[in-house]
Design an enzyme around this catalytic site. Structure first.
Site, PDB file in Angstrom:
ATOM      1  N   SER A 113      14.549  33.426  34.212  1.00 17.19           N
ATOM      2  CA  SER A 113      14.400  32.972  32.830  1.00 17.19           C
ATOM      3  C   SER A 113      13.497  31.748  32.742  1.00 17.19           C
ATOM      4  CB  SER A 113      15.779  32.613  32.268  1.00 17.19           C
ATOM      5  OG  SER A 113      15.657  31.958  31.022  1.00 17.19           O
ATOM      6  N   TYR A 137       9.819  32.649  27.490  1.00 17.90           N
ATOM      7  CA  TYR A 137      10.039  32.176  26.126  1.00 17.90           C
ATOM      8  C   TYR A 137       8.708  31.570  25.717  1.00 17.90           C
ATOM      9  CZ  TYR A 137      15.081  32.892  25.879  1.00 17.90           C
ATOM     10  OH  TYR A 137      16.318  33.455  25.824  1.00 17.90           O
ATOM     11  N   THR A 163      10.566  37.703  25.732  1.00 18.49           N
ATOM     12  CA  THR A 163      11.717  37.831  24.830  1.00 18.49           C
ATOM     13  C   THR A 163      11.256  37.538  23.404  1.00 18.49           C
ATOM     14  OG1 THR A 163      13.305  37.273  26.549  1.00 18.49           O
ATOM     15  CG2 THR A 163      14.012  36.937  24.279  1.00 18.49           C
ATOM     16  N   LYS A 245      10.955  42.390  25.313  1.00 17.44           N
ATOM     17  CA  LYS A 245      12.415  42.453  25.286  1.00 17.44           C
ATOM     18  C   LYS A 245      12.941  42.039  23.913  1.00 17.44           C
ATOM     19  CE  LYS A 245      16.455  40.630  27.764  1.00 17.44           C
ATOM     20  NZ  LYS A 245      17.168  39.853  26.758  1.00 17.44           N
ATOM     21  N   HIS A 269      20.125  40.831  22.712  1.00 21.46           N
ATOM     22  CA  HIS A 269      20.429  39.551  23.367  1.00 21.46           C
ATOM     23  C   HIS A 269      21.938  39.406  23.603  1.00 21.46           C
ATOM     24  CE1 HIS A 269      17.793  35.959  24.244  1.00 21.46           C
ATOM     25  NE2 HIS A 269      18.960  35.523  24.662  1.00 21.46           N
TER      26      HIS A 269
END
Length: 374
Positions: A113, A137, A163, A245, A269
């Site tokens: 992540s 992100y 994402t 995603k 999520h």
């Protein structure tokens, strides 16, 4: 009669969760376990699996089974990977490093992540050549997004997962009740603190003013202004496959293809963003149909057992991502806990396949399931 060994690790998902609840304080536990709003989406994700029944076949030779899956040029041991999960240091001091080591030891792909406490380079180092993807992100500061993608490629990650459902954090009542956001105490921002583009935006280095760095992070983390046209820019940063995603609408799946995405992850999520949203499993069939096998469609949100994996694959997912179960394993027993959770899930899935009469993943198809209310 023998009493159970108290040191033996659990086999049931619910027991992992219960033990994690006992170990963790309210803030960290509810940050992981909780969802947005009244948690209707969290609940729907689970209920969606109950709306499908497996229709087993018998008298088929299932002695030898093949769970291998080719995906983006890698041959994976199974159609299961670890979802991108940020701030794992609030669960266990070794955080992402423990989870990544567990994944590497099993050949299970690990998706790192952007919001990790340990940097993407530190995670890559403990994984060696094991399969790993990087989740982006997309920062409101373009130089940071570019830097993250370039660093990931340089560190040996083989795909970028963008994402899309978190341009900002949702209304999460448990975190508000606990006054808990780990980023504000410096957890989960390891990739930012080590990033040259992020550091360039600071008046003084984070080592001299940690609060200044945290406040800068709050300004650059999300990007609510992104549109499909921005995908072209991202594609100039890297030659790695780009997987989107957080897609739930079939029209968005078509746009993903139009704008050059290499894959899709159907996800809400884990119920952490839009409360009252469609369950990820319910969204899956229409997205598989909309993409018409042009790109791989993966799925996450709500998978707890082998039967869940089977149903997701039968509805068209190429692979699934596991989130919260791994975090409960991490809380209970660190690296060993994550490995045990994944081993349990894979053994359960393998048995479900065999007992349903399937030897190969391509046999796990729509003909193997029926709507429960039929």
């Amino acid at each position: 009669m023998h009493s159970p060994d108290p040191n033996r690790l659990p086999t049931q998902f619910e027991e992992w969760q219960k033990q994690a609840r006992e170990i963790l304080e309210d803030g960290p536990y509810e940050y992981v376990a909780g969802g947005s709003g009244g948690e209707d989406t969290v609940q729907s994700n689970r209920e969606a699996f109950k709306r499908w029944n497996i229709l087993p076949r018998v008298f088929r030779n299932v002695e030898d089974r093949n769970l291998k899956l080719g995906l983006f040029g890698d041959m994976l041991p199974s159609p299961v990977m670890i979802a991108p999960i940020g701030v794992q240091s609030i669960i266990h001091k070794e955080g992402e490093l423990a989870t990544a080591r567990a994944a590497a030891s099993m050949g299970v792909p690990y998706i790192a992540s952007s919001a990790s406490t340990y940097s993407m380079e530190e995670i890559a180092e403990v994984m060696g050549d094991a399969p790993k993807w990087f989740q982006l992100y997309w920062s409101s500061e373009p130089s940071i997004a570019k830097s993250f993608v370039e660093r990931a490629e340089h560190a040996g990650y083989t795909a970028i997962v963008v994402t899309l459902d978190t341009p900002m954090m949702a209304w999460r009542e448990l975190d508000l009740k606990n006054v808990y956001l780990p980023f504000l105490i410096g957890e989960g921002i390891g990739n930012y603190l080590t990033d040259p583009a992020f550091r360039a935006g600071l008046r003084v280095p984070p080592e001299e003013d940690s609060m200044g760095a945290i406040m800068h992070w709050t300004r650059v983390f999300g990007h609510a202004g992104l549109t499909w046209e921005d995908l072209a820019e991202l594609k100039t940063y890297t030659s790695l496959p780009i997987i989107l995603k957080g897609i739930l609408h079939p029209e968005d799946a078509k746009l993903a293809l139009k704008y050059g995405a290499d894959g899709i992850i159907v996800s809400n999520h884990g119920g952490r963003q839009v409360d009252g949203a469609i369950a990820a499993l319910d969204a899956l069939p229409a997205i598989v149909e909309a993409t018409n096998n042009q790109v791989p469609v993966l799925m996450d949100s709500g998978i707890r057992r082998g039967a869940d994996i089977f149903k997701a694959l039968a509805l068209g997912a190429k692979a699934v991502l596991i989130g919260r179960p791994c975090m409960y394993g991490l809380a209970v027993a660190g690296e060993t806990g994550v490995r045990q959770v994944m081993n349990n899930l894979l053994a359960d899935f393998d048995l479900t396949m065999a007992l349903s009469g399937c030897r190969d993943l391509n046999e796990v198809n729509k003909g193997m399931i029926l709507p429960a209310d039929r």
